[in-house]
Motif scaffolding. Structure first.
Motif, PDB file in Angstrom:
ATOM      1  N   GLU A 168       1.358  -1.304   0.183  1.00 31.97           N
ATOM      2  CA  GLU A 168       0.407   0.061  -0.456  1.00 31.97           C
ATOM      3  C   GLU A 168       0.545   1.316   0.468  1.00 31.97           C
ATOM      4  OE1 GLU A 168      -0.645  -1.542   3.696  1.00 31.97           O
ATOM      5  OE2 GLU A 168       0.002  -2.758   2.364  1.00 31.97           O
ATOM      6  N   GLU A 169       2.413   1.651   0.493  1.00 33.37           N
ATOM      7  CA  GLU A 169       2.979   2.410   0.219  1.00 33.37           C
ATOM      8  C   GLU A 169       3.485   2.620  -0.407  1.00 33.37           C
ATOM      9  OE1 GLU A 169       4.974   2.338   5.952  1.00 33.37           O
ATOM     10  OE2 GLU A 169       5.659   0.828   3.306  1.00 33.37           O
ATOM     11  N   PHE A 170       3.303   1.153  -1.382  1.00 35.39           N
ATOM     12  CA  PHE A 170       4.890   1.769  -3.380  1.00 35.39           C
ATOM     13  C   PHE A 170       3.346   1.862  -3.583  1.00 35.39           C
ATOM     14  CE2 PHE A 170       4.331  -0.413  -6.882  1.00 35.39           C
ATOM     15  CZ  PHE A 170       5.524   0.449  -7.677  1.00 35.39           C
ATOM     16  N   ALA A 171       2.070   2.035  -3.711  1.00 34.08           N
ATOM     17  CA  ALA A 171       1.295   2.679  -4.188  1.00 34.08           C
ATOM     18  C   ALA A 171       0.504   3.241  -4.235  1.00 34.08           C
ATOM     19  CB  ALA A 171      -0.304   1.402  -4.084  1.00 34.08           C
ATOM     20  N   GLU A 172       1.284   3.894  -3.128  1.00 31.31           N
ATOM     21  CA  GLU A 172       0.837   5.892  -3.079  1.00 31.31           C
ATOM     22  C   GLU A 172       1.947   6.234  -2.913  1.00 31.31           C
ATOM     23  OE1 GLU A 172      -1.343   6.932  -0.869  1.00 31.31           O
ATOM     24  OE2 GLU A 172      -2.194   6.552   0.550  1.00 31.31           O
ATOM     25  N   THR A 173       3.010   5.644  -3.280  1.00 29.73           N
ATOM     26  CA  THR A 173       4.361   6.583  -4.016  1.00 29.73           C
ATOM     27  C   THR A 173       4.365   6.401  -5.427  1.00 29.73           C
ATOM     28  OG1 THR A 173       5.531   5.782  -1.951  1.00 29.73           O
ATOM     29  CG2 THR A 173       7.341   6.166  -3.784  1.00 29.73           C
ATOM     30  N   ALA A 174       4.250   5.935  -5.904  1.00 29.75           N
ATOM     31  CA  ALA A 174       3.575   5.160  -7.250  1.00 29.75           C
ATOM     32  C   ALA A 174       2.830   6.324  -7.820  1.00 29.75           C
ATOM     33  CB  ALA A 174       4.268   3.161  -7.700  1.00 29.75           C
ATOM     34  N   SER A 175       1.820   6.528  -7.544  1.00 28.21           N
ATOM     35  CA  SER A 175       0.542   6.689  -8.617  1.00 28.21           C
ATOM     36  C   SER A 175       1.310   8.163  -8.860  1.00 28.21           C
ATOM     37  CB  SER A 175      -0.690   6.654  -6.844  1.00 28.21           C
ATOM     38  OG  SER A 175      -2.249   7.638  -7.458  1.00 28.21           O
ATOM     39  N   PRO A 176       1.246   8.838  -7.842  1.00 28.08           N
ATOM     40  CA  PRO A 176       1.708  10.165  -8.949  1.00 28.08           C
ATOM     41  C   PRO A 176       2.822  10.251 -10.238  1.00 28.08           C
ATOM     42  CG  PRO A 176       3.021  10.539  -6.612  1.00 28.08           C
ATOM     43  CD  PRO A 176       2.382   9.339  -7.121  1.00 28.08           C
ATOM     44  N   ILE A 177       3.306   9.487 -10.004  1.00 26.83           N
ATOM     45  CA  ILE A 177       4.740   9.568 -10.978  1.00 26.83           C
ATOM     46  C   ILE A 177       4.345   8.473 -12.238  1.00 26.83           C
ATOM     47  CG2 ILE A 177       6.427   7.835 -11.759  1.00 26.83           C
ATOM     48  CD1 ILE A 177       7.402   7.847  -8.553  1.00 26.83           C
ATOM     49  N   THR A 178       2.838   7.693 -11.998  1.00 30.36           N
ATOM     50  CA  THR A 178       2.614   6.592 -13.419  1.00 30.36           C
ATOM     51  C   THR A 178       1.312   8.520 -14.201  1.00 30.36           C
ATOM     52  OG1 THR A 178       0.239   6.208 -11.773  1.00 30.36           O
ATOM     53  CG2 THR A 178       2.232   4.983 -11.925  1.00 30.36           C
ATOM     54  N   GLN A 179       1.615   9.401 -13.824  1.00 33.25           N
ATOM     55  CA  GLN A 179       0.487  10.434 -14.738  1.00 33.25           C
ATOM     56  C   GLN A 179       1.121  10.698 -15.372  1.00 33.25           C
ATOM     57  OE1 GLN A 179      -2.825  11.012 -13.166  1.00 33.25           O
ATOM     58  NE2 GLN A 179      -2.854   9.489 -11.994  1.00 33.25           N
ATOM     59  N   SER A 180       2.202  10.348 -15.268  1.00 31.13           N
ATOM     60  CA  SER A 180       3.282  10.662 -16.845  1.00 31.13           C
ATOM     61  C   SER A 180       4.371  10.007 -17.176  1.00 31.13           C
ATOM     62  CB  SER A 180       3.602  12.522 -16.654  1.00 31.13           C
ATOM     63  OG  SER A 180       4.697  12.872 -15.154  1.00 31.13           O
ATOM     64  N   GLY A 181       4.450   9.064 -16.143  1.00 33.60           N
ATOM     65  CA  GLY A 181       5.510   8.239 -16.548  1.00 33.60           C
ATOM     66  C   GLY A 181       5.161   7.144 -15.943  1.00 33.60           C
ATOM     67  N   LYS A 182       6.468   6.125 -16.582  1.00 32.03           N
ATOM     68  CA  LYS A 182       5.761   3.972 -16.288  1.00 32.03           C
ATOM     69  C   LYS A 182       6.908   4.184 -15.195  1.00 32.03           C
ATOM     70  CE  LYS A 182       5.493   2.845 -21.385  1.00 32.03           C
ATOM     71  NZ  LYS A 182       6.287   2.233 -22.452  1.00 32.03           N
ATOM     72  N   ILE A 183       5.965   3.460 -14.661  1.00 26.65           N
ATOM     73  CA  ILE A 183       6.926   2.432 -13.103  1.00 26.65           C
ATOM     74  C   ILE A 183       6.502   1.128 -13.378  1.00 26.65           C
ATOM     75  CG2 ILE A 183       6.163   4.468 -11.660  1.00 26.65           C
ATOM     76  CD1 ILE A 183       4.393   1.156 -11.294  1.00 26.65           C
ATOM     77  N   ALA A 184       8.209   0.435 -13.273  1.00 22.79           N
ATOM     78  CA  ALA A 184       8.570  -1.193 -13.057  1.00 22.79           C
ATOM     79  C   ALA A 184       8.303  -1.859 -12.606  1.00 22.79           C
ATOM     80  CB  ALA A 184       9.393  -1.485 -13.790  1.00 22.79           C
ATOM     81  N   VAL A 185       7.678  -2.775 -11.708  1.00 28.22           N
ATOM     82  CA  VAL A 185       7.228  -3.913 -10.180  1.00 28.22           C
ATOM     83  C   VAL A 185       8.479  -5.376 -10.770  1.00 28.22           C
ATOM     84  CG1 VAL A 185       6.152  -4.599  -7.850  1.00 28.22           C
ATOM     85  CG2 VAL A 185       5.277  -2.434 -10.338  1.00 28.22           C
ATOM     86  N   VAL A 186       8.689  -5.478 -10.241  1.00 26.29           N
ATOM     87  CA  VAL A 186      10.096  -7.224 -10.973  1.00 26.29           C
ATOM     88  C   VAL A 186      10.273  -7.772  -9.806  1.00 26.29           C
ATOM     89  CG1 VAL A 186      12.715  -7.300 -11.469  1.00 26.29           C
ATOM     90  CG2 VAL A 186      11.779  -5.306 -11.332  1.00 26.29           C
ATOM     91  N   PHE A 187       8.763  -9.495 -10.118  1.00 32.76           N
ATOM     92  CA  PHE A 187       8.666 -10.306  -9.382  1.00 32.76           C
ATOM     93  C   PHE A 187      10.706 -11.486  -9.755  1.00 32.76           C
ATOM     94  CE2 PHE A 187       4.782  -8.076  -9.614  1.00 32.76           C
ATOM     95  CZ  PHE A 187       4.923  -8.207  -8.518  1.00 32.76           C
ATOM     96  N   GLY A 188      10.608 -11.898  -9.177  1.00 36.45           N
ATOM     97  CA  GLY A 188      11.527 -12.837  -8.780  1.00 36.45           C
ATOM     98  C   GLY A 188      11.291 -14.229  -9.418  1.00 36.45           C
ATOM     99  N   ASN A 189      12.135 -15.196  -9.491  1.00 32.75           N
ATOM    100  CA  ASN A 189      12.167 -16.521  -9.895  1.00 32.75           C
ATOM    101  C   ASN A 189      11.695 -17.602  -8.915  1.00 32.75           C
ATOM    102  OD1 ASN A 189      13.201 -19.287  -9.328  1.00 32.75           O
ATOM    103  ND2 ASN A 189      13.563 -19.632 -12.146  1.00 32.75           N
ATOM    104  N   GLU A 190      10.348 -18.316  -9.538  1.00 29.74           N
ATOM    105  CA  GLU A 190       9.656 -19.391  -8.744  1.00 29.74           C
ATOM    106  C   GLU A 190      10.907 -19.088  -7.342  1.00 29.74           C
ATOM    107  OE1 GLU A 190       7.697 -19.523 -12.512  1.00 29.74           O
ATOM    108  OE2 GLU A 190       9.996 -18.955 -11.545  1.00 29.74           O
ATOM    109  N   ARG A 191      11.796 -19.905  -7.610  1.00 34.24           N
ATOM    110  CA  ARG A 191      12.084 -20.545  -6.511  1.00 34.24           C
ATOM    111  C   ARG A 191      13.560 -19.631  -5.186  1.00 34.24           C
ATOM    112  NH1 ARG A 191      15.786 -23.313  -7.920  1.00 34.24           N
ATOM    113  NH2 ARG A 191      16.244 -23.119 -10.576  1.00 34.24           N
ATOM    114  N   THR A 192      13.883 -18.661  -6.449  1.00 33.67           N
ATOM    115  CA  THR A 192      14.910 -18.271  -5.376  1.00 33.67           C
ATOM    116  C   THR A 192      14.886 -16.353  -5.683  1.00 33.67           C
ATOM    117  OG1 THR A 192      16.300 -17.359  -7.135  1.00 33.67           O
ATOM    118  CG2 THR A 192      16.849 -19.401  -6.765  1.00 33.67           C
ATOM    119  N   GLY A 193      13.603 -15.625  -5.896  1.00 34.10           N
ATOM    120  CA  GLY A 193      13.316 -14.945  -6.191  1.00 34.10           C
ATOM    121  C   GLY A 193      14.372 -14.233  -6.801  1.00 34.10           C
TER     122      GLY A 193
END
Length: 248
Positions: free
Chosen positions: A96-121
């Motif tokens: 929820e903190e990340f969503a708050e941080t990302a919200s204003p940025i997404t109005q004019s720029g892209k944000i990426a969320v990265v998820f790792g490998n299933e076994r190792t992260g």
């Protein structure tokens, strides 16, 4: 929150069915942009489509890259998801903190969320390619989440933020991408090195620090250029001061 500017990046996923389930989780929450660090030929398309169901267009539009850095170069910030804390991971935001941080940025720029490998992260080296960290609290006795479940949780919080009209903030300028930001961090490091602020061996850590901090600030082009000028002028003044002292 502009959901069209949210990019989900899967780094080295192994199971085709998990990729399909990720597509479905994204579609549940209005997200459409999927990027994968890996090769498309490594996945069984039939297995992907079985779990994706009606979200298969997300798979069809997915782009493939060699590194996280390449996949996120047009984004303003890049958040790596992790449940493990470490010296280099810094402060980890809750979803929820990340969503708050990302919200204003997404109005004019892209944000990426990265998820790792299933076994190792995400490995330490992969987290170093990200500019901030996000963690999903879970039971310490069984803390590992299924890949698609992790994507669902983060995506849900982003979507909830989108639904909350009171949290929509319009930015007056377009924030620079990470690719552009690298010029600023290089300029900072060059000038700090000129005045002997750190040894050459400490340069990479210094650049990483400034990239992480400045990406969260979502700088405009004029702000990035101004920071570059400040550090350049400071180095010039320091050089003149040193020369003057030698003459005296």
């Amino acid at each position: 929150m502009n959901l069209s500017n949210v990019v989900i990046i899967l780094s080295r996923p192994e199971e085709s069915r998990n990729v399909g389930a990720v597509c479905r989780a994204m579609a549940n929450n209005g997200l459409k942009t999927l990027r994968i660090v890996g090769k498309k030929s490594d996945f069984d398309e039939e297995r992907v489509r079985i779990l994706a169901i009606h979200a298969s267009p997300i798979w069809e539009r997915a782009e493939f890259f060699d590194t996280i850095t390449d996949a996120a170069k047009d984004c303003v910030l890049c958040a790596g998801t992790t449940r493990r804390r470490g010296k280099k991971r810094g402060k980890l935001l809750l979803p929820e903190e990340f969503a708050e941080t990302a919200s204003p940025i997404t109005q004019s720029g892209k944000i990426a969320v990265v998820f790792g490998n299933e076994r190792t992260g995400l490995e330490e080296e992969e987290l170093d390619e990200c500019t901030m960290g996000v963690t999903i609290p879970s039971n310490a006795e069984f803390g590992s989440l299924n890949l698609s479940h992790a994507v669902q949780i983060i995506s849900y919080h982003l979507y909830r933020n989108f639904l909350d009209e009171n949290k929509k903030i319009s930015r007056g300028s377009v924030p620079v991408t990470l690719e552009r930001l690298s010029k600023t961090t290089t300029e900072i490091a060059d000038n700090l090195q000129k005045i002997g602020f750190f040894k050459v061996t400490g340069r990479s850590d210094m650049e990483k620090f400034w990239t992480d901090v400045l990406s969260r600030a979502a700088l405009s082009e004029s702000e990035a250029a101004y920071i570059e000028k400040v550090f350049s002028k400071a180095a010039g003044l320091a050089s003149k001061s040193k020369t003057g002292s030698e003459i005296l």
